[in-house]
Enzyme design. Structure first.
Site, mmCIF file in Angstrom:
data_model
loop_
_atom_site.group_PDB
_atom_site.id
_atom_site.type_symbol
_atom_site.label_atom_id
_atom_site.label_comp_id
_atom_site.label_asym_id
_atom_site.label_seq_id
_atom_site.Cartn_x
_atom_site.Cartn_y
_atom_site.Cartn_z
ATOM 1 N N GLU A 172 -22.129 25.824 -25.054
ATOM 2 C CA GLU A 172 -22.914 26.342 -23.925
ATOM 3 C C GLU A 172 -22.176 27.576 -23.425
ATOM 4 O O GLU A 172 -21.184 27.459 -22.710
ATOM 5 C CB GLU A 172 -23.010 25.273 -22.825
ATOM 6 C CG GLU A 172 -23.702 23.983 -23.267
ATOM 7 C CD GLU A 172 -25.220 24.133 -23.348
ATOM 8 O OE1 GLU A 172 -25.762 25.094 -22.758
ATOM 9 O OE2 GLU A 172 -25.858 23.293 -24.004
ATOM 10 N N CYS A 231 -23.814 31.005 -15.175
ATOM 11 C CA CYS A 231 -24.070 31.442 -16.555
ATOM 12 C C CYS A 231 -25.473 32.009 -16.719
ATOM 13 O O CYS A 231 -25.695 32.897 -17.523
ATOM 14 C CB CYS A 231 -23.853 30.286 -17.515
ATOM 15 S SG CYS A 231 -24.811 28.829 -17.076
HETATM 16 P P1 NAD Z 1 -13.517 29.919 -20.362
HETATM 17 O O1 NAD Z 1 -14.110 30.064 -21.707
HETATM 18 O O2 NAD Z 1 -12.410 30.813 -19.968
HETATM 19 O O3 NAD Z 1 -12.951 28.435 -20.135
HETATM 20 C C1 NAD Z 1 -13.745 27.254 -20.303
HETATM 21 C C2 NAD Z 1 -12.866 26.071 -20.665
HETATM 22 O O4 NAD Z 1 -12.248 26.346 -21.918
HETATM 23 C C3 NAD Z 1 -11.724 25.752 -19.697
HETATM 24 O O5 NAD Z 1 -11.655 24.344 -19.505
HETATM 25 C C4 NAD Z 1 -10.490 26.232 -20.428
HETATM 26 O O6 NAD Z 1 -9.349 25.431 -20.139
HETATM 27 C C5 NAD Z 1 -10.889 26.037 -21.866
HETATM 28 N N1 NAD Z 1 -10.171 26.913 -22.813
HETATM 29 C C6 NAD Z 1 -9.594 28.110 -22.574
HETATM 30 N N2 NAD Z 1 -9.052 28.609 -23.707
HETATM 31 C C7 NAD Z 1 -9.284 27.704 -24.669
HETATM 32 C C8 NAD Z 1 -8.983 27.641 -26.067
HETATM 33 N N3 NAD Z 1 -8.327 28.606 -26.687
HETATM 34 N N4 NAD Z 1 -9.406 26.566 -26.764
HETATM 35 C C9 NAD Z 1 -10.083 25.569 -26.161
HETATM 36 N N5 NAD Z 1 -10.408 25.589 -24.852
HETATM 37 C C10 NAD Z 1 -10.016 26.632 -24.112
HETATM 38 O O7 NAD Z 1 -14.758 30.043 -19.367
HETATM 39 P P2 NAD Z 1 -14.748 30.059 -17.796
HETATM 40 O O8 NAD Z 1 -14.140 31.336 -17.312
HETATM 41 O O9 NAD Z 1 -14.196 28.783 -17.262
HETATM 42 O O10 NAD Z 1 -16.317 30.059 -17.498
HETATM 43 C C11 NAD Z 1 -17.063 31.236 -17.453
HETATM 44 C C12 NAD Z 1 -17.881 31.408 -18.706
HETATM 45 O O11 NAD Z 1 -18.598 30.231 -18.991
HETATM 46 C C13 NAD Z 1 -18.939 32.491 -18.572
HETATM 47 O O12 NAD Z 1 -18.999 33.245 -19.759
HETATM 48 C C14 NAD Z 1 -20.221 31.705 -18.379
HETATM 49 O O13 NAD Z 1 -21.379 32.379 -18.756
HETATM 50 C C15 NAD Z 1 -19.977 30.517 -19.226
HETATM 51 N N6 NAD Z 1 -20.776 29.408 -18.770
HETATM 52 C C16 NAD Z 1 -21.778 28.934 -19.558
HETATM 53 C C17 NAD Z 1 -22.567 27.890 -19.108
HETATM 54 C C18 NAD Z 1 -23.679 27.318 -19.928
HETATM 55 O O14 NAD Z 1 -24.106 26.236 -19.584
HETATM 56 N N7 NAD Z 1 -24.135 27.979 -20.971
HETATM 57 C C19 NAD Z 1 -22.324 27.334 -17.859
HETATM 58 C C20 NAD Z 1 -21.297 27.852 -17.090
HETATM 59 C C21 NAD Z 1 -20.514 28.870 -17.558
#
Ligand code: NAD
Length: 465
Positions: A211, A245
């Site tokens: 997502e 998002c």
């Molecule tokens: P992010 O990708 O930085 O982090 C998300 C999660 O991934 C966190 O729990 C983090 O600890 C983990 N993570 C970080 N690096 C990782 C790695 N190398 N391997 C595995 N896991 C890792 O995202 P964010 O800043 O928390 O959220 C914002 C983003 O999420 C935006 O791009 C937004 O559009 C997207 N988003 C999408 C949805 C959806 O439902 N499609 C919903 C909310 C947010």
């Protein structure tokens, strides 16, 4: 063995010991989840407010509490029906055999959640996973530590450690989690991290639901009242201060109406959040600086920047409109994820649609057009995760609609029955009959009759007709 590994092993062993929990057990887990959220609603509101240093109570109660409860209640109401095996039509040669599809839990589901709706995006996938009979390991975001701690405490009070477990930690822990041999992994976050997660999951052939995010356009048809569109786009843009998002990322409006639209957007902003009261703060100083840099870059490259009057206090950011934007500006390349709205002018709907089509496929698309037949025809030309006509965000709140992206905005979907299906394995079963045409013909030694029959079948003819 690390604590994450130990936690996973406990869940994994339990899922192999008890691979297919009954309807009653699943309902009981959902009921406990529901009671947990209801009982802790104020703690949830408080923890998110602490993490954001100011998050609207209404936003937390609606998006992070109520929507999760909607999901649980929908699942409890329909689970018995979802679980019913579905009869399928067997091939006539195998009659009177009976064919069906039944739904088995996949086993252990991993959920990696982001910070922006830190409860919803942790628990809503859990609803589908538990309804489908799985065990769950959840990794919340390190950017919302108070909420992560609360999730951990609530889950430990509500579930046995071999039913649902939470692991807290930073990127290192997230990496370790994404490398576990889950039976399914749902990741919500950015497209770049999603790519890393998919790579880690591929090592163990773990099926993934991703997502992700992206730039979701809001397109206003020339016939649509510009003030009405501007207000609904402002509502969607400013909910959670744009850190959504599916927030409308940028607006596409008829070129002659760009100025009127920008003014209407700012007027709506002042009405919706007088003196920025009730506007949610930006998650971190770093995120705020990123947004300010995005605005400065646009200004340097020639955009007209208008900031809503009034100063945001602390990490609250005053909404900003950008006009005369170009593709080489950061604001037109990166997902904005804040209260900044670029407005692009277009000369024809065809041109606007072509611009959307040449950009990466978005998670959401918004279209403002009162002529619904024309609106549907327009949307047929936009490939996106989900769409909403004449409003923003609210398609997310429909449990009956699958929620997910396409291409760089994600793969797979959940919510409602779709979530149940995502986390279930669809197992085919054929109850073979003692006698059938297939058995008679396809048991060796094969005679010339079989060859003749196969020849007819290959030519698309049925023997005996
Ligand atoms: P992010 O990708 O930085 O982090 C998300 C999660 O991934 C966190 O729990 C983090 O600890 C983990 N993570 C970080 N690096 C990782 C790695 N190398 N391997 C595995 N896991 C890792 O995202 P964010 O800043 O928390 O959220 C914002 C983003 O999420 C935006 O791009 C937004 O559009 C997207 N988003 C999408 C949805 C959806 O439902 N499609 C919903 C909310 C947010």
């Amino acid at each position: 063995m690390t604590p994450v590994q130990t936690t996973f092993d406990r869940l994994h062993q339990a899922s192999r010991r008890d691979p297919n929990p009954s309807l009653e057990v699943r309902r009981d887990r959902l009921t406990r989840l529901e009671a947990m959220v209801v009982a802790h609603r104020d703690d949830i509101v408080q923890a998110i407010a602490d993490d954001f240093s100011g998050r609207s109570r209404t936003e937390s109660l609606s998006a992070d509490v109520l929507l999760v409860l909607d999901g649980v209640r929908e699942a409890k109401r329909h689970l018995a029906r979802w679980l019913e095996p579905r009869a399928a039509r067997p091939h006539p040669f195998f009659l009177p055999a009976r064919a069906s599809v039944s739904f088995q839990p996949k086993g252990v589901v991993g959920i990696i959640a982001p910070w922006n709706y830190p409860v919803n995006l942790a628990l809503a996938p859990m609803v589908g996973a538990l309804a489908a009979g799985n065990r769950v390991l959840l990794k919340p975001s390190e950017l919302t530590p108070a909420t992560a701690r609360l999730l951990s405490r609530m889950v430990a009070e509500t579930f046995a450690g071999d039913e649902v477990a939470v692991v807290e930690g930073g990127v290192e822990v997230a990496r370790e989690v994404s490398a576990l041999p889950f039976d399914h992994l749902l990741f919500t976050g950015s497209t770049s991290v999603g790519r890393q997660v998919a790579r880690a999951a591929a090592e163990n052939l773990v099926p993934c639901t991703l997502e992700l995010g992206g730039k979701s356009p809001a397109l206003v048809h020339p016939d649509y009242p510009i003030e009405q569109a501007a207000e609904r786009i402002a509502v969607g843009k400013l909910f959670n201060a744009g850190q959504t998002c599916i927030a409308p990322d940028y607006a596409l409006v008829p070129r002659t109406k760009v100025r009127a639209f920008a003014e209407a957007f700012l007027a709506a902003t002042a009405r919706l959040y007088p003196s920025h009261d009730g506007l949610t703060a930006i998650i971190s100083e770093r995120a705020k600086q990123r947004l300010e840099a995005l605005v400065a870059d646009a200004k340097d490259k020639g955009a007209t920047v208008t900031v809503a009057p009034g100063n945001g206090s602390g990490r609250v950011m005053a909404p900003v409109v950008l006009r005369e934007v170009r593709d080489d500006m950061l604001a037109m390349q990166d997902e904005i994820f804040g209260p900044v709205l670029p407005v692009e002018g277009y000369d024809s709907m065809d041109e606007a649609l072509a611009r959307i089509a040449k950009r990466p496929r978005p998670l959401a698309a918004y279209l403002f057009d009162a002529d619904l037949d024309r609106a549907r025809a327009t949307l047929d030309r936009v490939v996106c995760g989900g769409a909403c006509i004449n409003d923003t965000l609210v398609h997310f709140a429909q449990e009956q609609l699958p929620f997910g992206g396409v291409g760089p905005s994600g793969m797979g979907a959940y919510h409602g029955e779709t979530g149940f299906l995502t986390f279930s394995h669809q197992r085919s079963t054929l109850v073979a009959s003692r006698v059938s045409a297939a058995k008679t013909f396809m048991t060796p030694p094969y005679g010339p009759l079989v060859d003749r029959a196969l020849e007819l079948l290959v030519r698309g003819l049925r023997p005996g007709r």
